[in-house]
Design an enzyme around this catalytic site. Structure first.
Site, PDB file in Angstrom:
ATOM      1  N   ASN A 158     -30.039 -10.483  71.067  1.00  0.00           N
ATOM      2  CA  ASN A 158     -30.204  -9.047  71.291  1.00  0.00           C
ATOM      3  C   ASN A 158     -28.977  -8.367  70.673  1.00  0.00           C
ATOM      4  O   ASN A 158     -27.887  -8.454  71.217  1.00  0.00           O
ATOM      5  CB  ASN A 158     -30.290  -8.785  72.807  1.00  0.00           C
ATOM      6  CG  ASN A 158     -30.287  -7.307  73.125  1.00  0.00           C
ATOM      7  OD1 ASN A 158     -30.396  -6.458  72.239  1.00  0.00           O
ATOM      8  ND2 ASN A 158     -30.158  -6.987  74.411  1.00  0.00           N
TER       9      ASN A 158
ATOM     10  N   SER B  57     -23.390 -13.614  78.909  1.00  0.00           N
ATOM     11  CA  SER B  57     -22.251 -14.372  78.383  1.00  0.00           C
ATOM     12  C   SER B  57     -22.609 -15.791  77.931  1.00  0.00           C
ATOM     13  O   SER B  57     -21.835 -16.729  78.134  1.00  0.00           O
ATOM     14  CB  SER B  57     -21.099 -14.403  79.398  1.00  0.00           C
ATOM     15  OG  SER B  57     -20.648 -13.088  79.660  1.00  0.00           O
TER      16      SER B  57
ATOM     17  N   GLU C  48     -31.198 -11.998  83.654  1.00  0.00           N
ATOM     18  CA  GLU C  48     -29.859 -11.604  83.215  1.00  0.00           C
ATOM     19  C   GLU C  48     -29.115 -10.968  84.373  1.00  0.00           C
ATOM     20  O   GLU C  48     -29.268  -9.767  84.633  1.00  0.00           O
ATOM     21  CB  GLU C  48     -29.957 -10.587  82.071  1.00  0.00           C
ATOM     22  CG  GLU C  48     -30.694 -11.091  80.860  1.00  0.00           C
ATOM     23  CD  GLU C  48     -30.247 -10.365  79.583  1.00  0.00           C
ATOM     24  OE1 GLU C  48     -29.884 -11.058  78.636  1.00  0.00           O
ATOM     25  OE2 GLU C  48     -30.242  -9.113  79.557  1.00  0.00           O
TER      26      GLU C  48
ATOM     27  N   HIS D  35     -34.316  -4.092  79.926  1.00  0.00           N
ATOM     28  CA  HIS D  35     -32.936  -4.587  79.897  1.00  0.00           C
ATOM     29  C   HIS D  35     -32.099  -3.804  80.907  1.00  0.00           C
ATOM     30  O   HIS D  35     -32.312  -2.605  81.086  1.00  0.00           O
ATOM     31  CB  HIS D  35     -32.354  -4.451  78.483  1.00  0.00           C
ATOM     32  CG  HIS D  35     -31.079  -5.214  78.338  1.00  0.00           C
ATOM     33  ND1 HIS D  35     -29.881  -4.721  78.803  1.00  0.00           N
ATOM     34  CD2 HIS D  35     -30.821  -6.441  77.827  1.00  0.00           C
ATOM     35  CE1 HIS D  35     -28.931  -5.628  78.563  1.00  0.00           C
ATOM     36  NE2 HIS D  35     -29.482  -6.683  77.980  1.00  0.00           N
TER      37      HIS D  35
ATOM     38  N   LYS E 231     -28.298  -5.329  70.438  1.00  0.00           N
ATOM     39  CA  LYS E 231     -27.920  -4.063  71.095  1.00  0.00           C
ATOM     40  C   LYS E 231     -27.624  -3.000  70.028  1.00  0.00           C
ATOM     41  O   LYS E 231     -28.280  -2.995  68.991  1.00  0.00           O
ATOM     42  CB  LYS E 231     -26.756  -4.290  72.065  1.00  0.00           C
ATOM     43  CG  LYS E 231     -27.066  -5.423  73.061  1.00  0.00           C
ATOM     44  CD  LYS E 231     -26.090  -5.511  74.198  1.00  0.00           C
ATOM     45  CE  LYS E 231     -26.485  -6.678  75.105  1.00  0.00           C
ATOM     46  NZ  LYS E 231     -25.649  -6.797  76.301  1.00  0.00           N
TER      47      LYS E 231
ATOM     48  N   GLU F 163     -29.262  -2.588  80.738  1.00  0.00           N
ATOM     49  CA  GLU F 163     -28.591  -1.409  80.172  1.00  0.00           C
ATOM     50  C   GLU F 163     -29.560  -0.229  80.104  1.00  0.00           C
ATOM     51  O   GLU F 163     -29.163   0.919  80.269  1.00  0.00           O
ATOM     52  CB  GLU F 163     -28.002  -1.761  78.795  1.00  0.00           C
ATOM     53  CG  GLU F 163     -26.773  -2.662  78.954  1.00  0.00           C
ATOM     54  CD  GLU F 163     -26.536  -3.634  77.807  1.00  0.00           C
ATOM     55  OE1 GLU F 163     -27.120  -3.455  76.734  1.00  0.00           O
ATOM     56  OE2 GLU F 163     -25.761  -4.594  78.028  1.00  0.00           O
TER      57      GLU F 163
ATOM     58  N   GLY G  21     -21.767  -9.377  79.226  1.00  0.00           N
ATOM     59  CA  GLY G  21     -20.609  -8.830  78.532  1.00  0.00           C
ATOM     60  C   GLY G  21     -19.304  -8.995  79.300  1.00  0.00           C
ATOM     61  O   GLY G  21     -18.300  -8.381  78.966  1.00  0.00           O
TER      62      GLY G  21
HETATM   63  P1  13P Z   1     -23.802 -10.867  76.498  1.00  0.00           P
HETATM   64  O1  13P Z   1     -24.258 -12.159  75.899  1.00  0.00           O
HETATM   65  O2  13P Z   1     -22.938 -10.061  75.575  1.00  0.00           O
HETATM   66  O3  13P Z   1     -23.224 -11.053  77.864  1.00  0.00           O
HETATM   67  O4  13P Z   1     -25.132  -9.967  76.692  1.00  0.00           O
HETATM   68  C1  13P Z   1     -26.233 -10.517  77.330  1.00  0.00           C
HETATM   69  C2  13P Z   1     -27.383  -9.595  77.193  1.00  0.00           C
HETATM   70  O5  13P Z   1     -27.411  -8.520  77.753  1.00  0.00           O
HETATM   71  C3  13P Z   1     -28.503 -10.008  76.310  1.00  0.00           C
HETATM   72  O6  13P Z   1     -29.592  -9.163  76.447  1.00  0.00           O
END
Ligand code: 13P
Length: 251
Positions: free
Chosen positions: A10, A213, A168, A96, A12, A98, A174
């Site tokens: 992803n 992560s 997740e 997601h 982002k 976010e 992150g």
């Molecule tokens: P990270 O791997 O940066 O923690 O992000 C995970 C994520 O949100 C994948 O959709």
């Protein structure tokens, strides 16, 4: 039937078209011949078309990071399933954390997106996960139960076989704080159990990815868990080398 693992990146809100082309080419070439898992890349909207051209006639699957439920209309800032189908997108991520946290996504809107995707040629990758506060209050199982009930409301047993779930935990995204393989396994088994309760035996076929992560250093241990069927990778998918080492977790 064995569940074919999925390693999805992803991106982002990262990568210009020029940067996207370079990353997609390097991943496509480095993943050539990979048959132990499906590789998926989800670039931002501006890069979808150029990346689609790079992935054409390869097994690497293109995914969008979101999609609207209506086929067209006055929905400023949104993108539709026919638009994604036209360029050869095979999957769309929905729900997601976010999007839930910053853009008002709810289980009800996730559900509308999922239902629309299931009417298209795409597959939904549905994200669920609890926050740190919810886990500390020991509400994580309730939250996941609620997200599954809301997000998958009205799905048939048949359509269940087309969905992919991504667990997740928000506290692991992150932050560098990955769930331990045991914590991930515990929740993945719980999710599969809930799916069985809701839909019956088809739950054994559903891929459940872990996200939060994921790195080259921790992927192998996660993939050894019986109910972890792949990963949704954020930060570590932005460089070809680290994404490729995750893809080659079995090496
Ligand atoms: P990270 O791997 O940066 O923690 O992000 C995970 C994520 O949100 C994948 O959709």
């Amino acid at each position: 039937m064995a569940r074919m693992p999925v390693i999805a990146g992803n991106w982002k809100m990262h990568k210009t078209v020029e940067e996207a082309r370079a990353l997609a080419q390097a991943v496509r070439d480095g993943a050539a011949g990979v048959s132990h898992c499906r590789v998926v890349m989800a670039p931002p909207f501006t890069a979808l078309f150029p990346v689609a051209e790079i992935l054409r006639n390869t097994p690497v699957i293109l995914a969008a990071q979101n999609v609207h439920w209506e086929p067209e209309g006055a929905f400023t800032g949104e993108i539709s399933l026919p638009m994604l189908e036209e360029i050869g997108c095979g999957m769309a991520i929905v729900g997601h954390s976010e999007r839930r946290q910053y853009f008002g996504e709810t289980d009800a809107t996730v559900n509308r997106r999922v239902r629309a995707i299931l009417q298209s040629s795409l597959q939904p990758v549905i994200c669920i996960g609890e926050t740190l506060e919810e886990r500390e209050a020991e509400r994580h199982y309730d939250i996941i139960t609620q997200q599954l009930a809301g997000g998958l409301d009205g799905l048939t047993r048949q359509s269940l076989l087309r969905i992919i779930l991504a667990y997740e935990p928000v506290w692991a995204i992150g932050t560098g704080r990955t769930a331990t393989p045991e914590t991930a396994q515990e929740m993945h088994a719980f999710i599969r159990n809930r799916l069985s309760g809701m839909f019956g035996e088809g739950a054994q076929e559903v891929r459940i990815l872990y996200g939060g992560s994921v790195k080259p250093e921790n992927i192998a241990a996660l993939m050894r868990q019986p109910d972890v069927d792949g990963a949704l990778v954020g930060g570590a998918c932005l460089e070809a080398d680290s994404f490729l080492s995750i893809i080659h977790y079995n090496a």
